[in-house]
Design a protein around this motif. Sequence first.
Motif, PDB file in Angstrom:
ATOM      1  N   PRO A 259     -63.007  -3.637 -13.800  1.00  0.00           N
ATOM      2  CA  PRO A 259     -61.539  -3.641 -13.678  1.00  0.00           C
ATOM      3  C   PRO A 259     -60.851  -4.268 -14.886  1.00  0.00           C
ATOM      4  CG  PRO A 259     -62.507  -5.261 -12.211  1.00  0.00           C
ATOM      5  CD  PRO A 259     -63.638  -4.454 -12.745  1.00  0.00           C
ATOM      6  N   MET A 260     -61.622  -4.981 -15.719  1.00  0.00           N
ATOM      7  CA  MET A 260     -61.064  -5.626 -16.905  1.00  0.00           C
ATOM      8  C   MET A 260     -61.022  -4.694 -18.112  1.00  0.00           C
ATOM      9  SD  MET A 260     -60.685  -8.655 -15.550  1.00  0.00           S
ATOM     10  CE  MET A 260     -60.562  -9.901 -16.827  1.00  0.00           C
ATOM     11  N   THR A 261     -61.610  -3.503 -17.984  1.00  0.00           N
ATOM     12  CA  THR A 261     -61.680  -2.562 -19.105  1.00  0.00           C
ATOM     13  C   THR A 261     -60.339  -1.875 -19.331  1.00  0.00           C
ATOM     14  OG1 THR A 261     -63.976  -2.134 -18.486  1.00  0.00           O
ATOM     15  CG2 THR A 261     -62.979  -0.609 -20.043  1.00  0.00           C
ATOM     16  N   ARG A 262     -60.071  -1.514 -20.581  1.00  0.00           N
ATOM     17  CA  ARG A 262     -58.882  -0.728 -20.925  1.00  0.00           C
ATOM     18  C   ARG A 262     -59.285   0.712 -21.215  1.00  0.00           C
ATOM     19  NH1 ARG A 262     -57.839  -5.883 -22.791  1.00  0.00           N
ATOM     20  NH2 ARG A 262     -55.761  -6.700 -22.266  1.00  0.00           N
ATOM     21  N   ALA A 263     -58.324   1.617 -21.097  1.00  0.00           N
ATOM     22  CA  ALA A 263     -58.590   3.049 -21.242  1.00  0.00           C
ATOM     23  C   ALA A 263     -59.272   3.382 -22.550  1.00  0.00           C
ATOM     24  CB  ALA A 263     -57.277   3.833 -21.122  1.00  0.00           C
ATOM     25  N   GLU A 264     -58.832   2.768 -23.648  1.00  0.00           N
ATOM     26  CA  GLU A 264     -59.348   3.143 -24.962  1.00  0.00           C
ATOM     27  C   GLU A 264     -60.818   2.788 -25.157  1.00  0.00           C
ATOM     28  OE1 GLU A 264     -57.798  -0.827 -27.398  1.00  0.00           O
ATOM     29  OE2 GLU A 264     -56.555   0.988 -27.333  1.00  0.00           O
ATOM     30  N   ASP A 265     -61.387   2.002 -24.227  1.00  0.00           N
ATOM     31  CA  ASP A 265     -62.790   1.605 -24.347  1.00  0.00           C
ATOM     32  C   ASP A 265     -63.722   2.377 -23.415  1.00  0.00           C
ATOM     33  OD1 ASP A 265     -62.269  -0.413 -26.291  1.00  0.00           O
ATOM     34  OD2 ASP A 265     -61.515  -1.720 -24.696  1.00  0.00           O
ATOM     35  N   ILE A 266     -63.177   3.332 -22.665  1.00  0.00           N
ATOM     36  CA  ILE A 266     -63.998   4.088 -21.716  1.00  0.00           C
ATOM     37  C   ILE A 266     -64.504   5.373 -22.365  1.00  0.00           C
ATOM     38  CG2 ILE A 266     -64.047   5.202 -19.461  1.00  0.00           C
ATOM     39  CD1 ILE A 266     -61.763   3.413 -18.627  1.00  0.00           C
ATOM     40  N   SER A 267     -65.773   5.648 -22.215  1.00  0.00           N
ATOM     41  CA  SER A 267     -66.373   6.856 -22.782  1.00  0.00           C
ATOM     42  C   SER A 267     -65.973   8.092 -21.971  1.00  0.00           C
ATOM     43  CB  SER A 267     -67.898   6.731 -22.780  1.00  0.00           C
ATOM     44  OG  SER A 267     -68.373   6.705 -21.426  1.00  0.00           O
ATOM     45  N   ILE A 268     -66.311   9.257 -22.506  1.00  0.00           N
ATOM     46  CA  ILE A 268     -66.070  10.503 -21.775  1.00  0.00           C
ATOM     47  C   ILE A 268     -66.828  10.461 -20.446  1.00  0.00           C
ATOM     48  CG2 ILE A 268     -66.160  13.016 -21.858  1.00  0.00           C
ATOM     49  CD1 ILE A 268     -64.449  11.799 -24.072  1.00  0.00           C
ATOM     50  N   ALA A 269     -68.058   9.996 -20.489  1.00  0.00           N
ATOM     51  CA  ALA A 269     -68.858   9.904 -19.261  1.00  0.00           C
ATOM     52  C   ALA A 269     -68.198   8.958 -18.261  1.00  0.00           C
ATOM     53  CB  ALA A 269     -70.269   9.430 -19.590  1.00  0.00           C
ATOM     54  N   GLY A 270     -67.601   7.886 -18.761  1.00  0.00           N
ATOM     55  CA  GLY A 270     -66.922   6.949 -17.875  1.00  0.00           C
ATOM     56  C   GLY A 270     -65.725   7.579 -17.186  1.00  0.00           C
ATOM     57  N   PHE A 271     -64.969   8.370 -17.925  1.00  0.00           N
ATOM     58  CA  PHE A 271     -63.809   9.028 -17.323  1.00  0.00           C
ATOM     59  C   PHE A 271     -64.230  10.103 -16.314  1.00  0.00           C
ATOM     60  CE2 PHE A 271     -61.080   7.340 -20.792  1.00  0.00           C
ATOM     61  CZ  PHE A 271     -60.051   6.850 -19.993  1.00  0.00           C
ATOM     62  N   THR A 272     -65.295  10.831 -16.598  1.00  0.00           N
ATOM     63  CA  THR A 272     -65.748  11.833 -15.622  1.00  0.00           C
ATOM     64  C   THR A 272     -66.278  11.149 -14.363  1.00  0.00           C
ATOM     65  OG1 THR A 272     -67.947  11.998 -16.655  1.00  0.00           O
ATOM     66  CG2 THR A 272     -66.265  13.554 -17.393  1.00  0.00           C
ATOM     67  N   SER A 273     -66.911   9.995 -14.545  1.00  0.00           N
ATOM     68  CA  SER A 273     -67.362   9.218 -13.389  1.00  0.00           C
ATOM     69  C   SER A 273     -66.170   8.749 -12.570  1.00  0.00           C
ATOM     70  CB  SER A 273     -68.186   8.019 -13.858  1.00  0.00           C
ATOM     71  OG  SER A 273     -68.586   7.208 -12.770  1.00  0.00           O
ATOM     72  N   LEU A 274     -65.104   8.355 -13.253  1.00  0.00           N
ATOM     73  CA  LEU A 274     -63.886   7.922 -12.563  1.00  0.00           C
ATOM     74  C   LEU A 274     -63.243   9.082 -11.800  1.00  0.00           C
ATOM     75  CD1 LEU A 274     -62.057   5.451 -12.173  1.00  0.00           C
ATOM     76  CD2 LEU A 274     -60.841   6.124 -14.260  1.00  0.00           C
ATOM     77  N   ALA A 275     -63.254  10.274 -12.398  1.00  0.00           N
ATOM     78  CA  ALA A 275     -62.710  11.454 -11.712  1.00  0.00           C
ATOM     79  C   ALA A 275     -63.525  11.795 -10.474  1.00  0.00           C
ATOM     80  CB  ALA A 275     -62.671  12.642 -12.671  1.00  0.00           C
ATOM     81  N   ARG A 276     -64.842  11.684 -10.575  1.00  0.00           N
ATOM     82  CA  ARG A 276     -65.692  11.948  -9.404  1.00  0.00           C
ATOM     83  C   ARG A 276     -65.449  10.903  -8.309  1.00  0.00           C
ATOM     84  NH1 ARG A 276     -69.461  12.987 -13.562  1.00  0.00           N
ATOM     85  NH2 ARG A 276     -70.452  10.945 -13.243  1.00  0.00           N
ATOM     86  N   ALA A 277     -65.250   9.660  -8.734  1.00  0.00           N
ATOM     87  CA  ALA A 277     -64.977   8.602  -7.752  1.00  0.00           C
ATOM     88  C   ALA A 277     -63.649   8.850  -7.056  1.00  0.00           C
ATOM     89  CB  ALA A 277     -64.961   7.241  -8.459  1.00  0.00           C
ATOM     90  N   LEU A 278     -62.656   9.320  -7.806  1.00  0.00           N
ATOM     91  CA  LEU A 278     -61.355   9.629  -7.204  1.00  0.00           C
ATOM     92  C   LEU A 278     -61.492  10.768  -6.202  1.00  0.00           C
ATOM     93  CD1 LEU A 278     -58.323   9.108  -7.070  1.00  0.00           C
ATOM     94  CD2 LEU A 278     -58.029  10.680  -9.000  1.00  0.00           C
ATOM     95  N   ALA A 279     -62.310  11.756  -6.528  1.00  0.00           N
ATOM     96  CA  ALA A 279     -62.554  12.855  -5.589  1.00  0.00           C
ATOM     97  C   ALA A 279     -63.170  12.318  -4.304  1.00  0.00           C
ATOM     98  CB  ALA A 279     -63.474  13.896  -6.233  1.00  0.00           C
ATOM     99  N   ALA A 280     -64.126  11.409  -4.432  1.00  0.00           N
ATOM    100  CA  ALA A 280     -64.781  10.837  -3.251  1.00  0.00           C
ATOM    101  C   ALA A 280     -63.794  10.038  -2.406  1.00  0.00           C
ATOM    102  CB  ALA A 280     -65.947   9.956  -3.693  1.00  0.00           C
ATOM    103  N   HIS A 281     -62.924   9.267  -3.040  1.00  0.00           N
ATOM    104  CA  HIS A 281     -61.962   8.436  -2.304  1.00  0.00           C
ATOM    105  C   HIS A 281     -60.876   9.278  -1.653  1.00  0.00           C
ATOM    106  CE1 HIS A 281     -62.989   4.129  -3.194  1.00  0.00           C
ATOM    107  NE2 HIS A 281     -63.828   4.753  -3.992  1.00  0.00           N
ATOM    108  N   ARG A 282     -60.638  10.463  -2.190  1.00  0.00           N
ATOM    109  CA  ARG A 282     -59.649  11.359  -1.588  1.00  0.00           C
ATOM    110  C   ARG A 282     -60.294  12.383  -0.666  1.00  0.00           C
ATOM    111  NH1 ARG A 282     -55.402  12.707  -6.566  1.00  0.00           N
ATOM    112  NH2 ARG A 282     -54.434  10.625  -6.650  1.00  0.00           N
ATOM    113  N   GLY A 283     -61.601  12.269  -0.508  1.00  0.00           N
ATOM    114  CA  GLY A 283     -62.299  13.185   0.382  1.00  0.00           C
ATOM    115  C   GLY A 283     -62.396  14.593  -0.164  1.00  0.00           C
ATOM    116  N   LEU A 284     -62.419  14.716  -1.485  1.00  0.00           N
ATOM    117  CA  LEU A 284     -62.517  16.028  -2.125  1.00  0.00           C
ATOM    118  C   LEU A 284     -63.890  16.214  -2.732  1.00  0.00           C
ATOM    119  CD1 LEU A 284     -59.140  15.856  -4.092  1.00  0.00           C
ATOM    120  CD2 LEU A 284     -59.523  16.992  -1.905  1.00  0.00           C
ATOM    121  N   ARG A 285     -64.289  17.469  -2.895  1.00  0.00           N
ATOM    122  CA  ARG A 285     -65.519  17.720  -3.632  1.00  0.00           C
ATOM    123  C   ARG A 285     -65.161  17.765  -5.116  1.00  0.00           C
ATOM    124  NH1 ARG A 285     -66.518  22.968  -5.372  1.00  0.00           N
ATOM    125  NH2 ARG A 285     -64.951  24.518  -4.810  1.00  0.00           N
ATOM    126  N   HIS A 286     -66.122  17.404  -5.978  1.00  0.00           N
ATOM    127  CA  HIS A 286     -65.832  17.433  -7.409  1.00  0.00           C
ATOM    128  C   HIS A 286     -66.526  18.620  -8.059  1.00  0.00           C
ATOM    129  CE1 HIS A 286     -69.246  14.571  -6.806  1.00  0.00           C
ATOM    130  NE2 HIS A 286     -69.804  15.316  -7.727  1.00  0.00           N
TER     131      HIS A 286
END
Length: 297
Positions: A259-286
Amino acid sequence: MTVAPDGLPPLREVIRRYGLFAKKSLGQNFLLDLNLTVRIARAAGDLSAVTVLEIGSGPGGLTRALLTLGAARVIAVERDARAIAALEEIAGHYAGRLEIVAADALAFDARPYLDRGPVRIVANLPYNIATALLVSWVTLEPWPPWYEAAVLMFQREVAERIVAAPGSKSYGRLSVLVQWRCEARILFDVNPSAFVPPPKITSSLVRLVPRTEPLACDRKLLEAVTRAAFGQRRKMLRQSLRSLGVDVPALLSTAGLSPMTRAEDISIAGFTSLARALAAHRGLRHDTGSDAAGGSL
């Protein structure tokens, strides 16, 4: 009248004959150096069996280079009616190899014109629509797209954003979206003096090659998380992601991000992981795609 090495009139003569002064409203900056246009065309590789899509052909300097170097077919998309007659002269010189389409590139669907062979996009893009066109090409569905590579001219600042790595000032939403789906690199810079009229900034030629299997995630959700994170890029994720309307600590825990990380330090893989996590929290398939895009870049 003098002629160029390809047997056609010099580009300055073409511009004079057809009244093709560059229009700022169309983002026009013409390349008149045929040696440079040949260098750009060569950067696209062997074109002998390739259909080339060119956007914003103008007086046809790059068009001529592509055809001179043996492009099997060039589809030139141009919305400036003044340029059509100049392009038709080129079409007559290279019978059967140049197809001219009078259209707005932002509304143009290339697929009905692509009936044979591999396709590459090669263009000195109008500056005022370059980023929008790029986003449209990297958000195509289904993926992989109908083109196998793209060689495109951008303002140097935009090119740096496209290829930027995490941790750099240029790294942002555009970097993530493009690099998620494509391998991108800057080939070389072009001095303002190469253009008519000369822009105030340096330009760069960028090569993009689509990834056949981008990291799995839903594109709409990837755009959502990058929009939230980079919308407040100086803040830590625990604050910048609140606009997503979910339990942010739980979301970050699922994604494996601090939670202490800033956007500019997140890799592409990190952002895709975040998108998948958002799908899971919203009950969506990714998935690797989505029917909706999310805002400008």
